[in-house]
Design a protein around this motif. Structure first.
Motif, mmCIF file in Angstrom:
data_model
loop_
_atom_site.group_PDB
_atom_site.id
_atom_site.type_symbol
_atom_site.label_atom_id
_atom_site.label_comp_id
_atom_site.label_asym_id
_atom_site.label_seq_id
_atom_site.Cartn_x
_atom_site.Cartn_y
_atom_site.Cartn_z
ATOM 1 N N VAL A 1 0.846 -1.206 0.000
ATOM 2 C CA VAL A 1 0.000 0.000 0.000
ATOM 3 C C VAL A 1 0.875 1.247 0.000
ATOM 4 N N SER A 2 0.402 2.236 -0.690
ATOM 5 C CA SER A 2 1.150 3.476 -0.860
ATOM 6 C C SER A 2 1.316 4.229 0.462
ATOM 7 N N GLU A 3 2.369 5.056 0.519
ATOM 8 C CA GLU A 3 2.547 5.885 1.717
ATOM 9 C C GLU A 3 2.088 7.307 1.465
ATOM 10 N N ARG A 4 1.452 7.535 0.318
ATOM 11 C CA ARG A 4 1.024 8.896 0.037
ATOM 12 C C ARG A 4 -0.080 9.321 1.003
ATOM 13 N N GLU A 5 -0.276 10.619 1.083
ATOM 14 C CA GLU A 5 -1.215 11.115 2.097
ATOM 15 C C GLU A 5 -2.643 11.157 1.583
ATOM 16 N N ASP A 6 -2.785 11.203 0.248
ATOM 17 C CA ASP A 6 -4.144 11.338 -0.291
ATOM 18 C C ASP A 6 -4.723 9.965 -0.647
ATOM 19 N N ILE A 7 -4.608 9.029 0.310
ATOM 20 C CA ILE A 7 -5.124 7.676 0.077
ATOM 21 C C ILE A 7 -6.643 7.714 -0.027
ATOM 22 N N ILE A 8 -7.162 6.996 -0.986
ATOM 23 C CA ILE A 8 -8.623 6.890 -1.116
ATOM 24 C C ILE A 8 -9.035 5.584 -0.453
ATOM 25 N N ALA A 9 -9.755 5.710 0.663
ATOM 26 C CA ALA A 9 -10.127 4.530 1.454
ATOM 27 C C ALA A 9 -11.211 3.733 0.732
ATOM 28 N N LEU A 10 -11.251 2.452 1.053
ATOM 29 C CA LEU A 10 -12.257 1.586 0.427
ATOM 30 C C LEU A 10 -13.667 1.999 0.823
ATOM 31 N N CYS A 11 -13.925 2.069 2.116
ATOM 32 C CA CYS A 11 -15.299 2.340 2.547
ATOM 33 C C CYS A 11 -15.251 2.790 4.008
ATOM 34 N N GLN A 12 -15.325 4.091 4.208
ATOM 35 C CA GLN A 12 -15.210 4.571 5.582
ATOM 36 C C GLN A 12 -16.482 5.286 6.013
ATOM 37 N N ARG A 318 -5.662 -9.269 -8.878
ATOM 38 C CA ARG A 318 -4.690 -9.023 -7.808
ATOM 39 C C ARG A 318 -3.583 -8.074 -8.268
ATOM 40 N N GLU A 319 -3.235 -8.146 -9.556
ATOM 41 C CA GLU A 319 -2.255 -7.176 -10.058
ATOM 42 C C GLU A 319 -2.876 -5.771 -10.025
ATOM 43 N N VAL A 320 -4.143 -5.706 -10.404
ATOM 44 C CA VAL A 320 -4.834 -4.410 -10.358
ATOM 45 C C VAL A 320 -4.864 -3.898 -8.919
ATOM 46 N N LEU A 321 -5.166 -4.796 -7.980
ATOM 47 C CA LEU A 321 -5.202 -4.412 -6.548
ATOM 48 C C LEU A 321 -3.850 -3.808 -6.130
ATOM 49 N N ASN A 322 -2.765 -4.483 -6.512
ATOM 50 C CA ASN A 322 -1.437 -4.002 -6.106
ATOM 51 C C ASN A 322 -1.078 -2.679 -6.762
ATOM 52 N N ARG A 323 -1.396 -2.577 -8.036
ATOM 53 C CA ARG A 323 -1.042 -1.336 -8.746
ATOM 54 C C ARG A 323 -1.856 -0.157 -8.229
ATOM 55 N N LEU A 324 -3.148 -0.383 -7.991
ATOM 56 C CA LEU A 324 -3.969 0.704 -7.457
ATOM 57 C C LEU A 324 -3.476 1.074 -6.050
ATOM 58 N N GLY A 325 -3.069 0.071 -5.293
ATOM 59 C CA GLY A 325 -2.546 0.330 -3.943
ATOM 60 C C GLY A 325 -1.355 1.271 -3.994
ATOM 61 N N ARG A 326 -0.489 1.062 -4.990
ATOM 62 C CA ARG A 326 0.691 1.933 -5.108
ATOM 63 C C ARG A 326 0.294 3.367 -5.480
#
Ligand SMILES: Cc1ncc(COP(=O)(O)O)c(C=O)c1O
Length: 389
Positions: A1-12, A318-326
């Motif tokens: 998962v990315s360390e950027r600050e503007d993370i878009i959460a799944l469902c909060q 799963r590749e999409v999951l990882n890439r979007l996470g980054r």
């Protein structure tokens, strides 16, 4: 998962109603625990939303499911029919009673329990002495069908109701993920003998943690309430008529839940808007199937899910999951099919074919009720960028 600050959460959660006022009222009045006015008010609000006569609060959705199963007369050694592709809580609740789940496959239009395969399983059963079906593979009697309305979309209750009636089975709805969804115009949760909701942090409304059982039968509601409060039959002398549970919801949690459910319509509208925007924005991507809604259903669009065909999209889920996470975009797969779960080894599984495929192909996208158009554009652009040119 990315360390950027503007993370878009799944469902909060979105806490934009009277949460603070109600919680302060609990503190100011000293009603913080399992007695207090917000519990009853929250129960009434959920009963109204589910168009059910009775509601009994519990401290989790899992607890509500356990109470429903006990109240339905499910006993050790029985079987409860349920979908293979779902979160583990309803299967765990079945095991808490000493009964066993019997898993049925998913259909691949809306990812719910497949009515045709349910019919096929029930037809394969023989009749026991009490007239109820007996699973020929395990010799266990079937007692109930536990429908789970996944991801905000209803299961086809027409088929389930007909089959349950024909085979003498009680229908319990796990509507934890589908508060506000409708089947043929009627809210889910109020369609079976009993329905259950969860209010954990990622649900459409949250009480921090909590659940609710709804039903139309006063006797069942009283029994559930009695069992949820240690089955105390004498309020003064500590006489308990059976082994009950401490499943009560606190006034604090109910205060939060009430403030949340007061804004149910706004949250549903936000989910619909998000779904419509994803539907349009993702429509042209080869190999990516946006979430669908059955003609007989009004989805609550709780968890927006896409299906990715690796061959046509060019990457697997799963590749999409990882890439979007980054890129700072949180996504998640669907649940491991429960027939493959070590926790439920020994349970019967009926011709499961599609659930593992859906598990490997589906991905849930960010869909918090507070998701902004800008954030959603980022998700759509990122997915478009990953698609095969
Ligand atoms: C389908 C389903 N059933 C049951 C539960 C359990 O609810 P809880 O976490 O409140 O125990 C959840 C969610 O957590 C769920 O998604």
């Amino acid at each position: 998962v990315s360390e950027r600050e503007d993370i878009i959460a799944l469902c909060q959660p979105r806490l934009d109603g009277r949460e603070r006022d109600y919680l302060l009222e609990c503190l100011d009045t000293n009603w913080v625990s399992s007695a207090g006015p917000f519990v009853g008010r929250f129960e009434e609000a959920v009963a109204r939303a589910a168009e059910s006569r009775w509601a009994v609060a519990a401290n989790s959705g899992t607890a509500a499911l356990h109470l429903a199963l006990v109240c339905a007369g499910v006993r050790p050694g029985d079987e409860v029919v349920m979908p293979a592709l779902t979160f583990i809580a309803p299967a765990n609740a079945v095991r808490y009673t000493g009964a066993w789940p019997a898993f049925v496959d998913a259909e691949d239009d809306y990812y719910q329990m497949d009515g045709d395969k349910l019919a096929d399983f029930l037809e394969s059963c023989r009749r026991g002495r009490d007239g109820l079906p007996v699973n020929p593979a395990t010799g266990r009697p079937l007692k109930a069908i536990m429908v789970v309305h996944h991801l905000g979309h209803p299961t086809d209750m027409e088929a389930v109701g007909r089959l349950a009636q024909g085979h003498g089975l009680t229908v319990i709805e796990d509507a934890s993920e589908a508060l506000g969804a409708r089947h043929e115009g009627r809210p889910v949760g109020g369609l079976g003998a009993m329905g259950c909701f969860s209010f954990n942090g990622n649900k459409l409304i949250t009480s921090g943690g909590g659940g609710m059982l709804v039903c139309g039968d006063e006797g069942l509601a009283q029994r559930a309430r009695h069992l949820s409060t240690t089955a105390k039959s004498d309020p003064v002398e500590f006489v308990h008529d059976t082994v009950g549970y401490n499943y009560r919801l606190t006034n604090l949690a109910a205060a939060l839940g009430l403030a949340q459910i007061e804004r149910l319509e706004e949250k549903l509208a936000a989910k619909r808007r998000i779904a419509a925007r994803y539907g349009e924005g993702l429509a042209g991507l080869h190999g990516l199937r946006p979430m669908a809604q059955a003609p007989w259903a009004e989805s609550s669009w709780w968890m927006y899910t896409v299906r990715i065909d690796r061959g046509r999209f060019g990457r697997d889920s799963r590749e999409v999951l990882n890439r979007l996470g980054r890129l700072g975009i949180q996504t998640r797969p669907l649940w491991q099919p429960l027939n493959l779960s070590p926790a439920h080894a020994g349970s019967y599984a009926h011709k499961i074919e599609k659930a593992p495929l859906l598990h490997s192909q589906c991905l849930c996208l960010p869909c918090s009720a507070g998701l902004t158009a800008g954030e959603q554009d980022r998700v759509i652009e990122a997915l478009s960028g990953l698609a095969r040119a």
